[in-house]
Write a protein that holds these residues in place. Structure first.
Motif, PDB file in Angstrom:
ATOM      1  N   MET A  39       0.843  -1.177   0.000  1.00 39.07           N
ATOM      2  CA  MET A  39       0.000   0.000   0.000  1.00 39.07           C
ATOM      3  C   MET A  39       0.883   1.232   0.000  1.00 39.07           C
ATOM      4  SD  MET A  39      -2.446   1.384   3.031  1.00 39.07           S
ATOM      5  CE  MET A  39      -1.140   1.835   4.115  1.00 39.07           C
ATOM      6  N   ALA A  40       0.492   2.184  -0.791  1.00 36.23           N
ATOM      7  CA  ALA A  40       1.233   3.440  -0.820  1.00 36.23           C
ATOM      8  C   ALA A  40       0.245   4.599  -0.795  1.00 36.23           C
ATOM      9  CB  ALA A  40       2.086   3.511  -2.068  1.00 36.23           C
ATOM     10  N   VAL A  41       0.524   5.525   0.070  1.00 35.58           N
ATOM     11  CA  VAL A  41      -0.258   6.756   0.117  1.00 35.58           C
ATOM     12  C   VAL A  41       0.663   7.857  -0.376  1.00 35.58           C
ATOM     13  CG1 VAL A  41      -1.505   8.380   1.569  1.00 35.58           C
ATOM     14  CG2 VAL A  41      -1.648   5.932   2.036  1.00 35.58           C
ATOM     15  N   LEU A  42       0.259   8.494  -1.446  1.00 32.07           N
ATOM     16  CA  LEU A  42       1.085   9.529  -2.065  1.00 32.07           C
ATOM     17  C   LEU A  42       0.557  10.910  -1.710  1.00 32.07           C
ATOM     18  CD1 LEU A  42       1.324   7.929  -5.619  1.00 32.07           C
ATOM     19  CD2 LEU A  42       2.966   7.723  -3.750  1.00 32.07           C
ATOM     20  N   ILE A  43       1.472  11.833  -1.560  1.00 35.14           N
ATOM     21  CA  ILE A  43       1.108  13.227  -1.304  1.00 35.14           C
ATOM     22  C   ILE A  43       1.050  13.932  -2.654  1.00 35.14           C
ATOM     23  CG2 ILE A  43       1.775  15.357  -0.137  1.00 35.14           C
ATOM     24  CD1 ILE A  43       3.306  13.514   1.862  1.00 35.14           C
ATOM     25  N   THR A  44      -0.120  14.446  -2.995  1.00 39.30           N
ATOM     26  CA  THR A  44      -0.346  15.039  -4.312  1.00 39.30           C
ATOM     27  C   THR A  44      -0.306  16.562  -4.277  1.00 39.30           C
ATOM     28  OG1 THR A  44      -2.731  14.957  -3.979  1.00 39.30           O
ATOM     29  CG2 THR A  44      -1.727  13.060  -5.076  1.00 39.30           C
ATOM     30  N   LEU A  45       0.597  17.087  -3.482  1.00 42.08           N
ATOM     31  CA  LEU A  45       0.694  18.539  -3.318  1.00 42.08           C
ATOM     32  C   LEU A  45       0.932  19.241  -4.651  1.00 42.08           C
ATOM     33  CD1 LEU A  45       0.812  20.997  -1.429  1.00 42.08           C
ATOM     34  CD2 LEU A  45       3.247  20.547  -1.155  1.00 42.08           C
ATOM     35  N   LYS A  46       1.819  18.712  -5.462  1.00 31.64           N
ATOM     36  CA  LYS A  46       2.161  19.357  -6.739  1.00 31.64           C
ATOM     37  C   LYS A  46       0.940  19.454  -7.644  1.00 31.64           C
ATOM     38  CE  LYS A  46       5.329  19.195 -10.628  1.00 31.64           C
ATOM     39  NZ  LYS A  46       6.511  18.565 -11.205  1.00 31.64           N
ATOM     40  N   LYS A  47       0.177  18.360  -7.737  1.00 31.15           N
ATOM     41  CA  LYS A  47      -0.997  18.343  -8.608  1.00 31.15           C
ATOM     42  C   LYS A  47      -2.016  19.392  -8.171  1.00 31.15           C
ATOM     43  CE  LYS A  47      -3.360  14.506  -8.542  1.00 31.15           C
ATOM     44  NZ  LYS A  47      -4.078  13.242  -8.770  1.00 31.15           N
ATOM     45  N   VAL A  48      -2.264  19.474  -6.883  1.00 23.13           N
ATOM     46  CA  VAL A  48      -3.241  20.443  -6.363  1.00 23.13           C
ATOM     47  C   VAL A  48      -2.714  21.866  -6.522  1.00 23.13           C
ATOM     48  CG1 VAL A  48      -4.495  21.203  -4.310  1.00 23.13           C
ATOM     49  CG2 VAL A  48      -4.197  18.757  -4.735  1.00 23.13           C
ATOM     50  N   ARG A  49      -1.426  22.061  -6.206  1.00 29.31           N
ATOM     51  CA  ARG A  49      -0.819  23.404  -6.311  1.00 29.31           C
ATOM     52  C   ARG A  49      -0.898  23.918  -7.742  1.00 29.31           C
ATOM     53  NH1 ARG A  49       3.693  24.940  -8.267  1.00 29.31           N
ATOM     54  NH2 ARG A  49       4.693  22.904  -8.266  1.00 29.31           N
ATOM     55  N   GLU A  50      -0.536  23.049  -8.700  1.00 31.20           N
ATOM     56  CA  GLU A  50      -0.561  23.477 -10.113  1.00 31.20           C
ATOM     57  C   GLU A  50      -1.984  23.733 -10.598  1.00 31.20           C
ATOM     58  OE1 GLU A  50       1.654  20.362 -12.079  1.00 31.20           O
ATOM     59  OE2 GLU A  50       3.563  21.429 -11.801  1.00 31.20           O
ATOM     60  N   ALA A  51      -2.934  22.920 -10.131  1.00 29.92           N
ATOM     61  CA  ALA A  51      -4.336  23.115 -10.525  1.00 29.92           C
ATOM     62  C   ALA A  51      -4.872  24.461 -10.018  1.00 29.92           C
ATOM     63  CB  ALA A  51      -5.196  21.977  -9.994  1.00 29.92           C
ATOM     64  N   LYS A  52      -4.349  24.922  -8.894  1.00 26.97           N
ATOM     65  CA  LYS A  52      -4.767  26.215  -8.327  1.00 26.97           C
ATOM     66  C   LYS A  52      -3.958  27.372  -8.919  1.00 26.97           C
ATOM     67  CE  LYS A  52      -7.613  24.467  -5.249  1.00 26.97           C
ATOM     68  NZ  LYS A  52      -8.985  24.851  -4.976  1.00 26.97           N
TER      69      LYS A  52
END
Length: 113
Positions: A1-14
């Protein structure tokens, strides 16, 4: 199981740059880069709070779950951990009681000898 932090995706979308996010949250650009590159193993709740406030999102928006490579997902019931913990506690108690009784027997033998 891996939980990834999607900070980049959210930051770029904003439409927010790493520099702007660093300025708003008080984190360094280097820390933000490490988080976005997956070079951190965890984030504090304070960090999630700061990022969510800066990006106008929820903590769940910054996380992504990826199942194991074999495609199998282990389902745990709420009872399973309790049983495992109870069994381990019972084993520890039994071994601890055995150690105490053996120690007591040795002590009694020494005193009577």
């Amino acid at each position: 199981m891996a939980v990834l932090i999607t900070l980049k995706k959210v930051r770029e979308a904003k439409g927010i740059s790493q520099n702007d996010l660093a300025r708003i949250t008080g984190y360094s650009v280097q820390n933000i880069q490490k988080i976005e590159q997956g070079r951190v193993s965890s984030l504090t709740l304070d960090a999630f709070d700061r990022f969510c406030k800066a990006l106008g999102c929820l903590p769940g928006d910054l996380l992504e779950y990826t199942p194991d490579d074999d495609g199998k997902t282990e389902v745990m019931t709420s009872e399973q951990p309790k049983i495992e913990v109870a069994e381990k506690a019972k084993q520890n108690t039994n071994s601890s009681a055995k150690k105490k009784s053996v120690g007591l027997a040795l002590l009694l033998k020494r005193k009577t000898a």
